[in-house]
Design a protein around this motif. Structure first.
Motif, mmCIF file in Angstrom:
data_model
loop_
_atom_site.group_PDB
_atom_site.id
_atom_site.type_symbol
_atom_site.label_atom_id
_atom_site.label_comp_id
_atom_site.label_asym_id
_atom_site.label_seq_id
_atom_site.Cartn_x
_atom_site.Cartn_y
_atom_site.Cartn_z
ATOM 1 N N PRO A 64 0.815 -1.223 0.000
ATOM 2 C CA PRO A 64 0.000 0.000 0.000
ATOM 3 C C PRO A 64 0.847 1.270 0.000
ATOM 4 C CG PRO A 64 -0.115 -1.116 2.140
ATOM 5 C CD PRO A 64 0.625 -2.026 1.216
ATOM 6 N N PHE A 65 2.133 1.123 0.294
ATOM 7 C CA PHE A 65 3.016 2.290 0.281
ATOM 8 C C PHE A 65 3.832 2.364 -1.022
ATOM 9 C CE2 PHE A 65 2.555 0.702 4.679
ATOM 10 C CZ PHE A 65 1.790 1.733 5.185
ATOM 11 N N TYR A 66 3.353 1.630 -2.031
ATOM 12 C CA TYR A 66 3.999 1.567 -3.349
ATOM 13 C C TYR A 66 4.242 2.956 -3.909
ATOM 14 C CZ TYR A 66 4.601 -0.534 -8.049
ATOM 15 O OH TYR A 66 5.080 -0.974 -9.251
ATOM 16 N N GLU A 67 5.468 3.201 -4.370
ATOM 17 C CA GLU A 67 5.745 4.563 -4.836
ATOM 18 C C GLU A 67 6.199 4.661 -6.285
ATOM 19 O OE1 GLU A 67 8.104 6.534 -1.807
ATOM 20 O OE2 GLU A 67 6.225 7.362 -1.028
ATOM 21 N N LYS A 68 6.265 3.502 -6.955
ATOM 22 C CA LYS A 68 6.708 3.551 -8.344
ATOM 23 C C LYS A 68 5.539 3.887 -9.287
ATOM 24 C CE LYS A 68 8.998 -0.357 -7.476
ATOM 25 N NZ LYS A 68 9.578 -1.658 -7.702
ATOM 26 N N PHE A 117 1.037 -9.845 0.794
ATOM 27 C CA PHE A 117 1.537 -8.765 -0.054
ATOM 28 C C PHE A 117 2.609 -9.260 -1.022
ATOM 29 C CE2 PHE A 117 -0.153 -6.772 3.732
ATOM 30 C CZ PHE A 117 -0.889 -5.717 3.213
ATOM 31 N N ASP A 118 2.487 -8.817 -2.247
ATOM 32 C CA ASP A 118 3.502 -9.080 -3.269
ATOM 33 C C ASP A 118 3.289 -8.026 -4.342
ATOM 34 O OD1 ASP A 118 5.216 -11.760 -4.497
ATOM 35 O OD2 ASP A 118 4.528 -10.242 -5.928
ATOM 36 N N GLU A 119 4.388 -7.490 -4.854
ATOM 37 C CA GLU A 119 4.292 -6.394 -5.818
ATOM 38 C C GLU A 119 3.422 -6.746 -7.021
ATOM 39 O OE1 GLU A 119 7.799 -4.074 -7.891
ATOM 40 O OE2 GLU A 119 7.775 -3.818 -5.722
ATOM 41 N N ARG A 120 3.446 -8.032 -7.415
ATOM 42 C CA ARG A 120 2.722 -8.440 -8.618
ATOM 43 C C ARG A 120 1.203 -8.358 -8.461
ATOM 44 N NH1 ARG A 120 6.224 -13.829 -9.053
ATOM 45 N NH2 ARG A 120 6.399 -13.322 -6.836
ATOM 46 N N PHE A 121 0.723 -8.274 -7.231
ATOM 47 C CA PHE A 121 -0.721 -8.126 -7.046
ATOM 48 C C PHE A 121 -1.200 -6.713 -7.403
ATOM 49 C CE2 PHE A 121 0.060 -11.744 -4.011
ATOM 50 C CZ PHE A 121 -0.577 -12.702 -4.793
ATOM 51 N N ALA A 122 -0.268 -5.853 -7.817
ATOM 52 C CA ALA A 122 -0.676 -4.564 -8.382
ATOM 53 C C ALA A 122 -1.433 -4.802 -9.686
ATOM 54 C CB ALA A 122 0.538 -3.677 -8.626
ATOM 55 N N GLY A 123 -1.062 -5.855 -10.406
ATOM 56 C CA GLY A 123 -1.722 -6.187 -11.674
ATOM 57 C C GLY A 123 -3.150 -6.632 -11.454
ATOM 58 N N LYS A 124 -3.372 -7.403 -10.444
ATOM 59 C CA LYS A 124 -4.723 -7.754 -10.035
ATOM 60 C C LYS A 124 -4.698 -8.154 -8.567
ATOM 61 C CE LYS A 124 -7.931 -9.392 -13.258
ATOM 62 N NZ LYS A 124 -8.607 -10.513 -13.948
ATOM 63 N N PRO A 125 -5.528 -7.512 -7.769
ATOM 64 C CA PRO A 125 -5.594 -7.947 -6.376
ATOM 65 C C PRO A 125 -6.392 -9.245 -6.312
ATOM 66 C CG PRO A 125 -7.257 -6.278 -6.777
ATOM 67 C CD PRO A 125 -6.473 -6.430 -8.060
ATOM 68 N N LEU A 126 -6.114 -10.061 -5.316
ATOM 69 C CA LEU A 126 -6.934 -11.246 -5.111
ATOM 70 C C LEU A 126 -7.807 -11.004 -3.890
ATOM 71 C CD1 LEU A 126 -4.352 -14.136 -5.706
ATOM 72 C CD2 LEU A 126 -5.768 -12.901 -7.371
ATOM 73 N N VAL A 127 -9.099 -11.216 -4.066
ATOM 74 C CA VAL A 127 -10.054 -11.019 -2.976
ATOM 75 C C VAL A 127 -10.812 -12.324 -2.794
ATOM 76 C CG1 VAL A 127 -12.051 -9.692 -2.196
ATOM 77 C CG2 VAL A 127 -10.232 -8.563 -3.474
#
Lengths: 274, 996
Positions: free
Chosen positions: B364-368, B406-416
């Protein structure tokens, strides 16, 4: 002796009916009927047949217009089929008959918004207080220490020494009043029977998380001047057995949970007075 | 004329919503504003007199103690910019609906058709801002433009134009109830264009199968007799697309797979589902013989197992990933209220007893920089958490177990992942309640919400990757109260046996629910024009496939219909008879008296040959880090405790009611300060009994970076380990598998498909290998196979993920054990052996490596440990038990210590080790994530008995609980390598997410 009869209303978003009815039975009621609001509006169930009305936790109508607002509106205006009366008239008659109402969480919000608490001067349809969004802006499920005012007329808290430990589970539990005079009256008449406190029940507190919502004067529950109508944000029905306590695996606790006393007192009052 | 009623807080009343927005503006957008206040706006589009408007405003719409109201007069003052956010036309507006009902009660008459109330919120922002900043606040925070609209006014403009003009977001569609036909006698390119443009997600092969069906002379003849042309109607094509979608048909799990295991050996697998998942359950059940407790598996909306002679237990876990990526709040809310309908629609219906949820997000603190269209992980986090909060809490179902990964790749799609368990009486009126049937002649009844354009193409859209053109209409917003009302009614109707069959309207809408129900009896005839609509103007195909929420489909015997409909009316639930179930063999849709779809069920449900998918395994080789030994690892331990995957999730968990219904026994948090992380949940669903339901889960997507076989094995073991730790019985336990994969089908866009498919094959093999040894039948599950983001340049694929949920029973919940150490002097045991298995561990991740030595699960050893431990627990020998997972022994010991409020002293030399002794090191013993390990404390006087119970398993006394609240670990060389007070360890663990 009269059979002590408790009624738990459900429907439109009420969630705690099962455990409330369970607590009534454990507390000594001979009957604990869960009735859907539809059964009251069609006249299949009438309040007059019961002694103890439970308005319990949930999200009435999703709390969409503010907690319990839509149900307060519904109860005020909805009429009972086949009878020339509105539901609210059954409720005021219930109160006039000397019967008991306990509102927990959403039920407390409902009582306050209908004007049935604190109902200063016995005016049961005039809203002078409210319960609104927690100061932190978030729903909270956590256990709180509640200091009991031993001088309160509440019949539910009789015999409690110091205080009780119960869970709160709400997003709108911050108690506020319309003006300073109302608050003064509440305090002067000892209607604020439960306050969020430290764990030794020494003093009420405004500190989070002990006070989970920022209620004025740390008020967690109030009663009317008769002591028969009470509302509280914490859930007494959620602590009737030791395994419900968050630390039961590490503390030596009595079998019976601290919340049961509310229902025992209610049952005893009914048995003694009806 | 519409009226605006604006509700403001009185000046002296704090505005927590405004304060939160102010904090978020600073946090997200790095903008400082002086103040944010909010106003609730009701736009009343109804014929009300001035007096009635005042009654409404003063009554249900405002709270006289804290609020003021203003009718048709702008209330906003003292701001620099005003942002008003409301819904777009057709988006579910729950508050608006309740407001409309409230007016109905007040006036004593419901609102007329076409009248309505629409809500919006005004944000009054004060501060030195430019118009561009206000725009940023509106689009970057306050408004999800996909479902909401906004308006920005600066103070001067606001004054000049006299406030915000009333706007009614009513759906205005031209009534076009026409049915079109689609000519399939076209080129292959044209066939694919039809599929693509219509979001049908049908492949060329599938399009050609449909083409062939419509060429069949018998079909043509029959259609002619019904007045239908040779070409399919849009209703038919849409119905086929839903039924054949990956979402509904699970084509990948049913495919023929050619699996090359990397050594050159190939294997033909006809359906992963049949070969591994179904086979696991079949083999386990056969081995259990008359102890088999499965009642209904893989054939209904959820799995059913026996709880006791009187009650059956139902469980289902679903995912709602794609909608949550687009509208995190609505997507997640719909996810939870959607999965609620699965156990409710299983057998004849179950009472819902708890929810579980697991979310996988990017930092959640992703800055790129993120690709356009992707929402910031923090917004997804906030929205999903809130959506599930509202869905679960308002439905009155406790959320008892879950996690955040948490894993950066879940930026592509979150899993719920959202799960719901239910309890149903074993029999109702003498009939087994987990079974149901339909008899031709039964009426087709739909209950609950109305149908709109919301959720059209949800099933087909989630069967495709997320891209820039993902349809707006695919998003729905759930309405827990409409659903709760419906459930309150249906559970009572169930007990009166007023219906014979019930199922949920989920993906694919009526098309799927009625299509599947028709298979039960052999056909249906349904009039789409009878379906209740939210607004006029829906085409028949839209009515058929809309995924508008809160609906169940039922089969009601004709002799019960009057009682059913009467009861529905009394409970305020809309119920509509849409048609009749038949045995004609035909899925027959009418609109009025005109046939709009005529599909043989045999074609609809069996017309599809399996996909052919290649799979080729190639073991990845990662750099193997050389880790220099250190004299002290205290800093490493604290860094691990502060990692997102390990740190406390209390700020989220406290927002979920985990105690409603009164059965809570082991809560998510435990220990002296109610803040230690429990391994699993124990719930008593029947309040006058002490029988408990135990639920836990395992998930470790990182391990897929080395081998998805071990990822799955560890997830299964972790799920069972958590379950066993609190006291779950091995004699009545079941598993649910939820696969979330990236697209594994070889194509131009997915050149590495064979590798991803091999990962899937391997995960399935692990499922069979471990669950059969553990004697744990799989009772239900789900797969979501297209978790990729692709915008033409950037592709983000999630790590292949298996969520393994475990549900079962403990005979006496009063024997449950929690993870907090209980008293000084208790002895500390480590169950299970540790190996040099740092591969893909949290520790290596912190150091920037993946490594290669992924934990291997020894199923037999694990089972021996769990059996022995279970017996010790039952005998009352266990004071506390905590599972070892992310971060290994060091993290488990720290958590157990600070949860219990006592210290722990450990000696690493005593830790049972397996493997080459040369690989034994402090780092390995502290941080390796070897599977099947439990950290147990035992009272001094019970030590002998405990050791006896554990005899024959890898188990050693490795230390003691101390009065001094400090974690002190002695290394192999005899020196102290970890030394930190509970307070600092707990602070490190609580810090990262505490303000979210």
């Amino acid at each position: 002796m009269t059979k002590a009869k408790a009624l738990v209303i459900t429907g439109n978003g009420t969630n705690c009916e099962t455990e409330a009815a369970h607590a009534c039975k454990l507390g000594g009621f001979d009957e604990a009927r869960i009735a859907h609001i539809a059964e009251l509006l069609t006249g299949e169930v009438t309040l007059d047949d019961y002694h103890f009305l439970n308005l319990t936790g949930g999200f009435l109508d999703g709390d969409d217009l503010g907690s319990a607002k839509a149900q307060a509106n519904r109860l005020r205006y909805a009429t009972v089929e086949g009878k020339q009366e509105r539901l609210v008239e059954q409720i005021t008659r219930f109160i006039a008959d000397g019967k008991l109402i306990l509102g927990v969480c959403n039920g407390f919000q409902l009582l306050v918004k209908m004007g049935m608490l604190p109902a200063l001067g016995g005016n049961y349809l005039n809203q002078t207080a409210t319960l609104t969004y927690n100061e932190g802006g978030r729903f909270q499920d956590r256990w709180c220490y509640l200091k009991v005012d031993a001088a309160s007329p509440s019949l539910y808290t009789r015999g409690i020494e110091g205080g009780v430990y119960l869970p709160v589970r709400h997003g709108e539990g911050k108690f506020l009043v319309d003006d300073a005079k109302t608050l003064e009256m509440i305090e002067a008449k000892h209607l604020s029977c439960l306050k969020y406190s430290d764990k030794n029940y020494t003093a009420a507190t405004m500190e989070f998380p002990e006070n989970p919502n920022g209620s004025v004067n740390a008020i967690a529950g109030i009663c009317d001047e008769t002591g028969r109508i009470m509302g509280l944000m914490p859930h007494p029905e959620a602590f009737v057995h030791r395994t419900q306590h968050p630390r039961w695996t590490r503390e030596e606790l009595p079998e019976e949970g601290e919340g049961l006393i509310f229902f025992k007192n209610a049952a005893q009052y009914v048995k003694e007075n009806f | 004329m519409p009226h605006r009623i604006e509700i403001t807080l009185k000046d002296e009343v704090r505005d927590p919503r405004g304060e939160r927005i102010k904090r978020e503006i600073a946090h997200f957008l790095h903008l400082e504003v002086a103040d944010v206040r909010t106003i609730d706006v009701y736009t009343v589009d109804a014929a009300l007199s001035a007096e009635e408007l005042t009654q409404v405003a003063a009554g249900p719409f405002s709270d006289p103690v804290i609020q003021n109201y203003s009718i048709d007069k702008p209330a906003a003052t003292g701001f620099d910019y005003l942002v008003e956010v409301g819904f777009r036309p057709g988006v579910t507006d729950n508050v608006g609906r309740t407001a409309g009902e409230a007016i109905g009660y007040l006036l004593g008459r419901p609102l007329a058709a076409g009248e309505g109330v629409y809500t919006s919120v005004q944000y009054l922002v004060s501060g030195k801002l430019a118009q561009a900043d206000a725009e940023k606040i509106a689009t970057g925070l306050l408004c999800n433009t996909l479902i909401q609209r906004y308006q920005i006014l600066d103070a001067a403009t606001f004054k000049a134009q006299g406030g915000v003009a009333p706007f009614v977001p009513k759906v205005q569609v031209e009534a076009k109830v026409e049915v079109n036909t689609i000519n399939l006698e076209v080129s292959d390119e044209e066939l694919m264009r039809i599929s693509r443009d219509g979001v049908l997600a049908l492949t060329l092969d599938e399009m050609k199968i449909i083409q062939a069906h419509y060429r069949d002379p018998q079909v043509v003849e029959k259609r002619k007799s019904l007045g239908l042309g040779a070409a399919p109607t849009d209703v038919e094509l849409e119905a086929l697309a839903q039924t054949w979608s990956e979402h509904c048909k699970h084509k990948i799990f049913s495919a023929d797979v050619t699996y090359d295991d990397g050594s050159g050996k190939t294997e033909k697998i006809n359906s992963l589902f049949k070969s591994y998942i179904q086979k696991t359950t079949a083999d386990v059940r056969a081995a259990q013989g008359d102890k088999d407790y499965c009642l209904s598996v893989f054939k209904d909306n959820a799995g059913v197992i026996k709880f006791n002679d009187d009650w059956s237990l139902v469980f289902k876990v679903e995912t709602h990933n794609s909608p949550s990526a687009l509208d995190p709040y609505g997507g997640a809310l719909t996810g939870i209220v959607g999965v609620n309908r699965d156990p409710f629609g299983t057998g004849k219906g179950a009472k819902l007893i708890f929810n579980t949820d697991v979310f996988c997000f990017a930092d959640p603190f992703y800055e790129k920089e993120l690709p356009k269209r992707l929402l910031h992980p923090r917004r997804i986090y906030e929205g999903v958490v809130e959506g599930v909060e509202h869905g679960g809490n308002k439905s009155g179902i406790p959320t008892v177990n879950g996690s955040l990964v948490f894993d950066e790749r879940f930026a592509g799609k979150p899993l719920v992942f959202c799960g719901t368990a239910g309890l149903m009486p074993a029999t109702i009126k003498g009939e087994a309640s987990h079974k149901k049937n339909i008899i031709p002649g039964d009426l087709i009844v739909m209950t609950g919400g109305r149908i709109g354009k919301d959720g059209i193409h949800g099933a087909t859209f989630s069967s495709e990757e997320l891209n820039e053109n993902s349809p707006v209409s695919a998003v729905q917003i759930g309405d827990p109260i409409t659903q709760k009302r419906m459930f309150d009614f249906l559970i009572r109707a169930r007990d009166k046996a007023l219906y014979r069959f019930i199922t949920d309207n989920g993906a694919g809408g009526l098309s799927s629910s009625i299509g599947e129900m028709s298979e039960e009896c052999g056909g249906c005839q349904l009039d789409l024009s009878k379906a209740p609509l939210k607004y006029p103007g829906l085409a028949p195909w839209e009515i058929l496939i809309s995924e508008a929420q809160e609906r169940m489909s039922l089969a009601v015997p004709p002799e019960k219909i009057d009682e059913f409909m009467d009861m529905a009316k009394r409970y305020g639930v809309e119920a509509t008879v849409l048609g009749t179930f038949t045995d004609s063999g035909i899925f027959h849709m009418l609109y009025g008296d005109k046939t709009v779809a005529y599909l043989p069920l045999s074609f609809m449900h069996a017309g599809l040959p399996p996909m052919q998918i290649p799979a080729r395994w190639e073991k990845p080789v990662h750099e193997e880090p050389k880790l220099a030994p250190a004299a002290d690892y205290t800093t490493d331990v604290k860094a691990l405790l502060s990692s997102l995957n390990i740190c406390s999730k209390e700020s989220v968990v406290r927002r979920y009611d985990h105690e409603v219904q009164g059965g809570s026994v082991v809560k998510p948090f435990t220990g002296v300060d109610n803040d230690g992380p429990s391994d699993a949940a124990v719930v008593r669903p029947i309040l006058d009994s002490f029988e408990g339901v135990v639920v836990g889960h395992g998930i470790c997507p990182r391990y897929s970076d080395i081998d998805a076989y071990d990822m799955a094995a560890n997830a299964i073991d972790e799920g069972l380990r958590n379950y066993v730790a609190v006291g779950g019985s091995l004699d009545l336990v079941a598993g649910l598998d939820n696969f979330c994969w990236c697209d594994p089908v070889l194509s131009e866009r997915t050149p590495d498909g064979p590798y991803k498919m091999a990962q899937l094959v391997r995960a399935n093999k692990a499922l069979y290998d471990y669950c059969t040894v553990f004697s744990m039948p799989l009772i239900s599950g789900k797969d979501s196979m297209k978790n990729d983001f692709y915008d033409g340049t950037t592709k983000i694929s999630i790590p292949p993920t298996l969520l393994f949920s475990v549900i079962g029973k403990m005979e006496d919940a009063r024997l449950a054990v929690t993870m907090d150490v209980k008293r000084a002097g208790d002895q500390v045991y480590l169950l299970g052996a540790t190996a040099n298995e740092l591969g893909a561990s949290e520790y290596l991740a912190q150091k920037g490596f993946v490594g290669n030595n992924v934990p291997k699960v020894d199923a037999q050893a694990a089972l021996a440990t769990y059996r022995a431990y279970g017996a010790a627990l039952k005998a009352g020998l266990v004071a506390s038990c905590h599972d070892l997972s992310d971060g290994g022994l060091a993290v488990a010991a720290a958590e157990s210590a600070f949860a219990g409020g006592f210290g722990i002293e450990l000696d690493l030399a005593q830790v049972p080790f397996k493997g080459d002794a040369a690989e034994k090191s402090d780092i390995v013993l502290l941080f390796s994530e070897s599977a099947s390990r439990l950290l147990v404390t035992v009272r001094a006087e019970k030590v002998a008995e405990f050791e006896k119970a554990m005899a024959g398993t890898a188990c050693a006394k490795i230390g003691a609980v101390t009065a001094e609240p400090t974690l002190k670990v002695k290394g192999l060389a005899g020196n102290v390598v970890v030394n930190a007070g509970n307070a600092e360890l707990k602070a490190a663990w609580q810090e990262p997410l505490k303000d979210l």
